[in-house]
Design a protein around this motif. Structure first.
Motif, PDB file in Angstrom:
ATOM      1  N   THR A   1      52.493  39.632  21.022  1.00  0.00           N
ATOM      2  CA  THR A   1      51.653  40.829  21.057  1.00  0.00           C
ATOM      3  C   THR A   1      52.378  41.985  21.730  1.00  0.00           C
ATOM      4  OG1 THR A   1      49.696  39.410  21.218  1.00  0.00           O
ATOM      5  CG2 THR A   1      49.410  41.735  21.753  1.00  0.00           C
ATOM      6  N   GLY A   2      53.058  41.690  22.824  1.00  0.00           N
ATOM      7  CA  GLY A   2      53.792  42.732  23.543  1.00  0.00           C
ATOM      8  C   GLY A   2      54.904  43.335  22.705  1.00  0.00           C
ATOM      9  N   ILE A   3      55.682  42.507  22.021  1.00  0.00           N
ATOM     10  CA  ILE A   3      56.781  43.003  21.188  1.00  0.00           C
ATOM     11  C   ILE A   3      56.251  43.828  20.020  1.00  0.00           C
ATOM     12  CG2 ILE A   3      58.644  42.301  19.633  1.00  0.00           C
ATOM     13  CD1 ILE A   3      59.180  39.956  21.495  1.00  0.00           C
TER      14      ILE A   3
ATOM     15  N   PRO B   1      50.654  37.895  17.019  1.00  0.00           N
ATOM     16  CA  PRO B   1      49.949  38.785  17.961  1.00  0.00           C
ATOM     17  C   PRO B   1      48.471  38.443  18.031  1.00  0.00           C
ATOM     18  CG  PRO B   1      51.471  40.058  16.610  1.00  0.00           C
ATOM     19  CD  PRO B   1      51.467  38.656  16.052  1.00  0.00           C
ATOM     20  N   ASP B   2      47.939  38.384  19.246  1.00  0.00           N
ATOM     21  CA  ASP B   2      46.553  37.983  19.482  1.00  0.00           C
ATOM     22  C   ASP B   2      45.706  39.221  19.768  1.00  0.00           C
ATOM     23  OD1 ASP B   2      44.385  37.145  21.729  1.00  0.00           O
ATOM     24  OD2 ASP B   2      44.719  35.475  20.347  1.00  0.00           O
ATOM     25  N   GLN B   3      44.562  39.308  19.078  1.00  0.00           N
ATOM     26  CA  GLN B   3      43.715  40.492  19.216  1.00  0.00           C
ATOM     27  C   GLN B   3      43.142  40.628  20.617  1.00  0.00           C
ATOM     28  OE1 GLN B   3      43.337  42.970  16.981  1.00  0.00           O
ATOM     29  NE2 GLN B   3      42.236  44.011  18.641  1.00  0.00           N
ATOM     30  N   GLU B   4      42.749  39.509  21.211  1.00  0.00           N
ATOM     31  CA  GLU B   4      42.177  39.558  22.569  1.00  0.00           C
ATOM     32  C   GLU B   4      43.224  40.000  23.584  1.00  0.00           C
ATOM     33  OE1 GLU B   4      39.955  36.582  25.793  1.00  0.00           O
ATOM     34  OE2 GLU B   4      40.227  35.943  23.703  1.00  0.00           O
ATOM     35  N   VAL B   5      44.425  39.449  23.442  1.00  0.00           N
ATOM     36  CA  VAL B   5      45.513  39.848  24.341  1.00  0.00           C
ATOM     37  C   VAL B   5      45.859  41.318  24.126  1.00  0.00           C
ATOM     38  CG1 VAL B   5      47.941  39.482  24.935  1.00  0.00           C
ATOM     39  CG2 VAL B   5      46.473  37.520  24.455  1.00  0.00           C
ATOM     40  N   ARG B   6      45.878  41.739  22.860  1.00  0.00           N
ATOM     41  CA  ARG B   6      46.153  43.131  22.534  1.00  0.00           C
ATOM     42  C   ARG B   6      45.148  44.065  23.216  1.00  0.00           C
ATOM     43  NH1 ARG B   6      48.648  45.333  18.005  1.00  0.00           N
ATOM     44  NH2 ARG B   6      48.590  43.276  17.020  1.00  0.00           N
TER      45      ARG B   6
END
Length: 433
Positions: A95-97, A219-224
């Motif tokens: 997600t960060g990348i 990429p994870d939506q919650e983490v995003r």
């Protein structure tokens, strides 16, 4: 000796000694190689070309901050919660990348026209400006991911492979610079020689990170959402720091001349000495501070310990520069001699900025973010007052300005961090860090 080994803190002291020696020795090599590369560039590039090089490197830092806007801080904060879970940590990393790439495109579009304008304003031809901006892209591409990729091994304190990778990148840059700049003493060649090894280094970083973070995660939506929540708080501050963090360079590039710009850039190379300390803190201290239990007394104790040690170490650096300016300036060559007082001002300013940056990283790693309105308002007021009092057309005036503005920012960060620590609600913990 036996009694000493039986002391309850013996193992902790030994472990910290090993970590600091490994990290410190590696960073001395990394920064030593980087410093040698910097001196090589200063001595071989004509003064005007080095002014262009200084501008381009400053813009690279600005572009990187804009592309991050708090994303790496969010990754550190989220990763600190799930660092032991390979799948969840992989999702945080992915997600960060992904976010960095999207923010990076916007940063590139905004920054490149400004860089071209400043280069032409300081005497660069259109062709030279285009070559420099093109050469900057590989280094920027590498910067989009390396600071995020380093978070995984830092959280797991896998220090040795991380340091080996940094040494490899530094040596690669030195070799590539040495092989090219003697024949082609141009700024864009020096910039290109710095970017290519960083891309190769990122390949190794990615492999290292995948030992602890699942590379197949998306990429994870919650983490995003969590990361973007922190980004919204930090982004205005990041944008402000893009301007204020290198404000002396911007002031000289607009109001000064190429010679003063080159002098400021050359003096700033000695601030690389400080990056050894900064790298040790970022590798060993920040991740551990992020993982500390929510206990105000423990957090305050660690914060005070870190600040006291930093102030003592930075004071020693300033004292050495004050006592031995002539041999230090000799390294830069004849074009930059006669600047002992300016060198001292540059190092003092660098120490203050470094200290403020570390405090910012400490509280950001806990997910705390200062009100952008408060931060920017106070600093803009300071800028207006200082600009009316100091001669910003001169090198000394710009350096005084940098010191004063750095003190204002440092005071803000220390007060904000202390305030948030005192507001922390205690939880049950075991002091294993």
């Amino acid at each position: 000796m036996i009694k000493f080994k039986q002391h309850p803190k013996y193992n902790t002291i030994v472990n910290w000694g090993k970590l600091i020696s490994i990290t410190g020795s590696a960073q001395i090599i990394v920064q030593g190689v980087g410093f040698a590369c910097g001196i090589l560039i200063i001595r071989l590039l004509p003064v005007q070309e080095y002014a262009f090089y200084t501008l381009a490197n400053t813009m690279l830092g600005t572009m990187t901050v804009l592309a991050d806007s708090g994303i790496s801080t969010g990754v550190m904060a989220q990763g600190g919660k799930v660092w032991a879970n390979k799948e969840k940590l992989g999702a945080v990393l992915a997600t960060g990348i992904d976010l960095r790439k999207k923010f990076g495109l916007v940063s590139l579009i905004v920054s490149i026209p400004i860089l071209v304008y400043l280069l032409i304003h300081n005497g660069a031809s259109v062709l030279t400006s285009l070559l420099i901006t093109t050469a900057l892209i590989p280094a920027f591409y590498a910067a989009l991911s390396d600071s995020v990729l380093e978070i995984v091994p830092k959280l797991h304190q896998t220090i040795l492979p991380l340091q080996k990778n940094q040494i490899g990148v530094g040596v690669g840059r030195l070799l590539l610079t040495g092989l090219t700049i003697f024949i082609f003493p141009w700024a864009f060649i020096a910039i290109l020689a710095a970017g290519i090894p960083r891309i190769l280094g990122n390949v190794h970083l990615r492999k290292l990170g995948h030992n602890f973070a699942d590379k197949n995660q998306k990429p994870d939506q919650e983490v995003r959402t969590e990361i973007l929540g922190l980004v919204k708080k930090i982004m205005p501050t990041s944008i402000y720091y893009c301007v204020s963090g290198q404000i002396t360079i911007w002031l000289i590039s607009v109001f000064g001349n190429a010679t003063s710009l080159a002098q400021l850039g050359a003096l700033g190379r000695f601030s690389m000495i400080l990056t050894v300390l900064s790298a040790i803190i970022a590798t060993l201290i920040i991740p551990r501070f992020a993982k500390l239990a929510s206990d105000k007394f423990l957090l305050l104790k660690r914060f005070v310990q870190i600040m006291v040690i930093l102030v003592v170490l930075l004071s020693v650096v300033v004292l050495i520069v004050y006592l031995f300016p002539t041999p230090i300036l000799w390294l830069l060559g004849d074009a930059y001699k006669g600047l002992p007082f300016e060198l001292l001002l540059s190092i003092i300013g660098g120490c203050i900025v470094l200290l403020g940056g570390i405090v910012f990283s400490l509280y950001s790693s806990r997910g705390w973010a200062m009100s952008p309105l408060l931060l920017i308002s106070v600093n803009l007021l300071a800028i207006i007052i200082l600009a009316s009092l100091l001669d910003l057309n001169s090198l000394r005036g710009a350096l005084y300005f940098n010191i004063a503005l750095g003190l204002v920012a440092l005071l803000q960060t220390v007060l904000f961090c202390t305030y948030n620590i005192l507001l922390t609600k205690n939880e049950q913990y075991e002091e294993t860090q």
